[in-house]
Design a protein around this motif. Structure first.
Motif, PDB file in Angstrom:
ATOM      1  N   ILE A 142       0.995  -1.023   0.248  1.00 23.16           N
ATOM      2  CA  ILE A 142       0.429   0.049  -0.216  1.00 23.16           C
ATOM      3  C   ILE A 142       1.173   1.605   0.092  1.00 23.16           C
ATOM      4  O   ILE A 142       1.869   1.158   0.744  1.00 23.16           O
ATOM      5  CB  ILE A 142      -0.593   0.096   0.926  1.00 23.16           C
ATOM      6  CG1 ILE A 142      -1.655  -1.296   1.022  1.00 23.16           C
ATOM      7  CG2 ILE A 142      -1.736   1.240   1.195  1.00 23.16           C
ATOM      8  CD1 ILE A 142      -1.926  -1.209   2.886  1.00 23.16           C
ATOM      9  N   LEU A 143       0.024   2.545  -1.143  1.00 23.70           N
ATOM     10  CA  LEU A 143       0.704   3.354  -1.066  1.00 23.70           C
ATOM     11  C   LEU A 143       0.327   4.200  -0.039  1.00 23.70           C
ATOM     12  O   LEU A 143      -1.002   4.689  -0.472  1.00 23.70           O
ATOM     13  CB  LEU A 143       1.594   4.067  -1.679  1.00 23.70           C
ATOM     14  CG  LEU A 143       3.059   3.848  -3.032  1.00 23.70           C
ATOM     15  CD1 LEU A 143       2.699   4.235  -3.934  1.00 23.70           C
ATOM     16  CD2 LEU A 143       4.084   3.912  -1.913  1.00 23.70           C
ATOM     17  N   ASP A 144       0.732   4.862   1.078  1.00 21.33           N
ATOM     18  CA  ASP A 144       0.236   6.031   2.373  1.00 21.33           C
ATOM     19  C   ASP A 144       0.796   7.321   2.354  1.00 21.33           C
ATOM     20  O   ASP A 144       2.080   7.887   2.104  1.00 21.33           O
ATOM     21  CB  ASP A 144       1.035   5.564   3.733  1.00 21.33           C
ATOM     22  CG  ASP A 144      -0.624   6.599   4.520  1.00 21.33           C
ATOM     23  OD1 ASP A 144      -2.177   6.335   4.319  1.00 21.33           O
ATOM     24  OD2 ASP A 144       0.052   6.719   5.381  1.00 21.33           O
ATOM     25  N   ILE A 145      -0.431   8.606   1.438  1.00 23.28           N
ATOM     26  CA  ILE A 145       0.322   9.588   1.258  1.00 23.28           C
ATOM     27  C   ILE A 145      -0.217  10.712   2.021  1.00 23.28           C
ATOM     28  O   ILE A 145      -1.887  11.083   1.827  1.00 23.28           O
ATOM     29  CB  ILE A 145      -0.325  10.030  -0.635  1.00 23.28           C
ATOM     30  CG1 ILE A 145       0.049   9.190  -1.263  1.00 23.28           C
ATOM     31  CG2 ILE A 145      -0.392  11.753  -0.839  1.00 23.28           C
ATOM     32  CD1 ILE A 145       1.594   8.881  -1.668  1.00 23.28           C
ATOM     33  N   GLY A 146       0.217  11.121   2.532  1.00 24.64           N
ATOM     34  CA  GLY A 146      -0.248  12.356   3.556  1.00 24.64           C
ATOM     35  C   GLY A 146       0.514  14.162   2.905  1.00 24.64           C
ATOM     36  O   GLY A 146       2.176  14.186   2.827  1.00 24.64           O
ATOM     37  N   GLY A 147      -0.179  14.963   3.083  1.00 24.35           N
ATOM     38  CA  GLY A 147       0.240  16.245   3.512  1.00 24.35           C
ATOM     39  C   GLY A 147      -0.289  16.836   4.490  1.00 24.35           C
ATOM     40  O   GLY A 147       0.298  18.668   4.174  1.00 24.35           O
ATOM     41  N   GLU A 148      -0.232  16.744   5.809  1.00 25.43           N
ATOM     42  CA  GLU A 148      -0.256  17.362   6.719  1.00 25.43           C
ATOM     43  C   GLU A 148       0.573  15.923   7.913  1.00 25.43           C
ATOM     44  O   GLU A 148       0.240  15.246   8.546  1.00 25.43           O
ATOM     45  CB  GLU A 148      -1.711  17.494   6.986  1.00 25.43           C
ATOM     46  CG  GLU A 148      -1.561  18.269   8.700  1.00 25.43           C
ATOM     47  CD  GLU A 148      -3.011  18.436   8.502  1.00 25.43           C
ATOM     48  OE1 GLU A 148      -3.337  19.771   9.228  1.00 25.43           O
ATOM     49  OE2 GLU A 148      -3.722  17.679   9.216  1.00 25.43           O
ATOM     50  N   SER A 149       1.744  17.413   8.382  1.00 27.18           N
ATOM     51  CA  SER A 149       2.279  16.409   9.868  1.00 27.18           C
ATOM     52  C   SER A 149       1.667  15.889  11.192  1.00 27.18           C
ATOM     53  O   SER A 149       0.939  17.064  10.959  1.00 27.18           O
ATOM     54  CB  SER A 149       3.468  17.725  10.224  1.00 27.18           C
ATOM     55  OG  SER A 149       3.937  16.835  10.853  1.00 27.18           O
ATOM     56  N   THR A 150       1.746  15.039  11.508  1.00 27.53           N
ATOM     57  CA  THR A 150       1.113  15.117  12.810  1.00 27.53           C
ATOM     58  C   THR A 150       2.314  14.644  13.812  1.00 27.53           C
ATOM     59  O   THR A 150       2.142  14.001  14.676  1.00 27.53           O
ATOM     60  CB  THR A 150       0.206  13.688  13.206  1.00 27.53           C
ATOM     61  OG1 THR A 150       0.972  12.547  12.380  1.00 27.53           O
ATOM     62  CG2 THR A 150      -1.075  14.066  11.242  1.00 27.53           C
ATOM     63  N   ARG A 151       3.514  15.188  13.300  1.00 29.66           N
ATOM     64  CA  ARG A 151       4.202  15.092  14.455  1.00 29.66           C
ATOM     65  C   ARG A 151       4.252  15.506  15.319  1.00 29.66           C
ATOM     66  O   ARG A 151       3.452  16.968  15.706  1.00 29.66           O
ATOM     67  CB  ARG A 151       5.629  15.662  13.879  1.00 29.66           C
ATOM     68  CG  ARG A 151       5.812  16.578  13.298  1.00 29.66           C
ATOM     69  CD  ARG A 151       7.119  17.398  13.230  1.00 29.66           C
ATOM     70  NE  ARG A 151       7.014  18.933  13.063  1.00 29.66           N
ATOM     71  CZ  ARG A 151       7.240  20.269  13.530  1.00 29.66           C
ATOM     72  NH1 ARG A 151       7.348  19.328  15.317  1.00 29.66           N
ATOM     73  NH2 ARG A 151       7.019  20.439  13.536  1.00 29.66           N
ATOM     74  N   PRO A 152       4.405  15.453  16.842  1.00 24.99           N
ATOM     75  CA  PRO A 152       4.364  16.196  17.871  1.00 24.99           C
ATOM     76  C   PRO A 152       4.756  17.947  17.745  1.00 24.99           C
ATOM     77  O   PRO A 152       5.708  18.047  17.445  1.00 24.99           O
ATOM     78  CB  PRO A 152       4.977  15.713  19.001  1.00 24.99           C
ATOM     79  CG  PRO A 152       4.970  14.298  18.685  1.00 24.99           C
ATOM     80  CD  PRO A 152       5.036  14.196  16.749  1.00 24.99           C
ATOM     81  N   GLY A 153       3.676  18.918  18.151  1.00 22.50           N
ATOM     82  CA  GLY A 153       4.397  20.055  17.489  1.00 22.50           C
ATOM     83  C   GLY A 153       4.170  20.715  16.553  1.00 22.50           C
ATOM     84  O   GLY A 153       4.145  21.862  16.219  1.00 22.50           O
ATOM     85  N   SER A 154       3.598  20.353  16.172  1.00 25.04           N
ATOM     86  CA  SER A 154       3.153  20.215  14.543  1.00 25.04           C
ATOM     87  C   SER A 154       1.646  21.306  14.168  1.00 25.04           C
ATOM     88  O   SER A 154       1.106  20.846  14.931  1.00 25.04           O
ATOM     89  CB  SER A 154       2.602  19.522  13.440  1.00 25.04           C
ATOM     90  OG  SER A 154       1.914  18.314  13.902  1.00 25.04           O
ATOM     91  N   ASN A 155       2.142  22.006  13.459  1.00 32.03           N
ATOM     92  CA  ASN A 155       0.898  23.347  13.392  1.00 32.03           C
ATOM     93  C   ASN A 155      -0.360  22.932  12.481  1.00 32.03           C
ATOM     94  O   ASN A 155       0.053  21.855  11.423  1.00 32.03           O
ATOM     95  CB  ASN A 155       1.312  24.576  12.844  1.00 32.03           C
ATOM     96  CG  ASN A 155       1.747  25.636  13.818  1.00 32.03           C
ATOM     97  OD1 ASN A 155       1.305  25.468  15.043  1.00 32.03           O
ATOM     98  ND2 ASN A 155       3.385  26.148  13.378  1.00 32.03           N
ATOM     99  N   PRO A 156      -1.776  22.206  12.040  1.00 30.30           N
ATOM    100  CA  PRO A 156      -2.144  22.265  10.830  1.00 30.30           C
ATOM    101  C   PRO A 156      -2.226  22.870   9.898  1.00 30.30           C
ATOM    102  O   PRO A 156      -1.719  24.113  10.253  1.00 30.30           O
ATOM    103  CB  PRO A 156      -3.902  22.329  11.601  1.00 30.30           C
ATOM    104  CG  PRO A 156      -4.016  23.025  12.361  1.00 30.30           C
ATOM    105  CD  PRO A 156      -2.433  23.366  13.128  1.00 30.30           C
TER     106      PRO A 156
END
Length: 166
Positions: free
Chosen positions: A62-76
């Motif tokens: 499966i390829l998972d494509i993400g465009g918003e960081s979910t790292r701790p402290g990241s901004n939406p």
């Protein structure tokens, strides 16, 4: 808001059978400048496409494509910004006729809907349906749905550390 009344007909996982009798690898393609896993190395569509195709070649199921960081402290980021990051790659991957499913890593129903229209067949929702319209999008398009768990939002998820009495 994201109304399912205006969506095209559903597009189930075409010709896809994921067998869970062995481990499956999900190749991750983060299209964010502040990703915790790759440090924003995929800055162009060409770089992202090359990386995604290499993941397929290396055995990703499966390829998972993400465009918003979910790292701790990241901004939406806004829906528009997230779409600007993910849609070109999803469309480019569909043009390559890869034979594995594409997953959209998002917590926004509006992003999920547009990504599925572009060719994604799985929704990977790190917020576990926090967007009240996400379940409707997944049901309408008959996509796969992966639900994740996190404490709060990425910006504040580690504000209070978890402590255990035992």
């Amino acid at each position: 808001m994201c109304s399912t009344q205006n969506f095209p007909d559903p597009s189930p996982l075409p010709n896809t059978l994921l067998e869970f009798n062995k481990p499956l690898l999900m190749g991750i393609v983060n299209l964010t400048p502040d990703s915790f896993s790759d440090g924003g190395q995929l800055r162009t569509l060409e770089q992202a496409l090359k990386h995604a195709l290499a993941l397929v070649q290396d055995g990703a199921a499966i390829l998972d494509i993400g465009g918003e960081s979910t790292r701790p402290g990241s901004n939406p980021v806004s829906v528009d910004e997230e779409l600007k990051r993910v849609l070109p790659l999803i469309k480019a991957l569909k043009d390559t006729e890869i034979s594995i499913p594409i997953s959209i890593d998002t917590s926004k129903a509006a992003v999920a809907a547009k990504a599925v229209e572009a060719g994604a067949t799985i929704i990977n929702d790190v917020s576990a349906l926090a967007d009240p319209e996400m379940a409707d999008v997944a049901a309408h398009f008959q996509t796969g749905l992966v639900l994740m768990h996190m404490r709060g939002k990425p910006k504040t998820m580690q504000a209070k550390p978890i402590t255990y009495a035992d």
